[in-house]
Design an enzyme around this catalytic site. Sequence first.
Site, PDB file in Angstrom:
ATOM      1  N   ASP A  86       0.881  -1.217  -0.096  1.00 24.85           N
ATOM      2  CA  ASP A  86      -0.018  -0.029   0.128  1.00 24.85           C
ATOM      3  C   ASP A  86       0.962   1.276  -0.002  1.00 24.85           C
ATOM      4  OD1 ASP A  86      -1.915   1.753   0.505  1.00 24.85           O
ATOM      5  OD2 ASP A  86      -2.938   0.959   2.123  1.00 24.85           O
ATOM      6  N   LYS A 108      -1.246  -1.788  -4.552  1.00 25.10           N
ATOM      7  CA  LYS A 108      -2.330  -0.662  -4.574  1.00 25.10           C
ATOM      8  C   LYS A 108      -1.560   0.468  -4.515  1.00 25.10           C
ATOM      9  CE  LYS A 108      -4.720   0.243  -0.511  1.00 25.10           C
ATOM     10  NZ  LYS A 108      -5.562   0.628   0.399  1.00 25.10           N
TER      11      LYS A 108
END
Length: 190
Positions: A103, A131
């Site tokens: 992330d 992500k």
Amino acid sequence: MLDNDIEKTVVSEPEIETIIQRLKPELTRDYETKFPLLVGLLNGCVPFMSDLCKRLDFHLELGFMDVSSYHGGVTSHHDVKIEKDLDVPVKGRHILIVEDIVDSGRTIKAVMDLLHYRGAESVKVVTLLDKPGGRNVPYVPDYIGKHIPNLFVVGYGLDYQNRYRNLPYVGVLKEEIYTSEDLEKTKNSH
């Protein structure tokens, strides 16, 4: 019951299996002669690491670290904390970090830097989910299962407040679940 808290599925059970089967030949090509140390970052890595390891047909060693930059919330903090370190030396080893999701990039970069500092021969990352919309530091994982948009997801190891890890798929947590709990905590702290 848990399904009621999920807005939509992002990665289904069958899709997870397809991802693992797609990653298998690439990982085999790169690691079958290297006796890699697979390093799982607890706790989120457990389902993915378990399923991935069962399909890799070469010698490997497993190790685990507990490293976090979330500390129970929905956003990544700037500090990276090591709760549990590896029990095996990494000097001269080929390391493959197994992640549920990359992330912000802070945690994975900190762990990679640490393993390089300790003398690892190579350090690469395999992640189920990437992500890039959540990235705070420039980083691209070496092996990516699937790119996802900047959504707060749970399931298949990913959690909110240490819940939802046992879902067999990855889904978007309904916003009212975490906003109502955050409001309740705020009320109780006054």
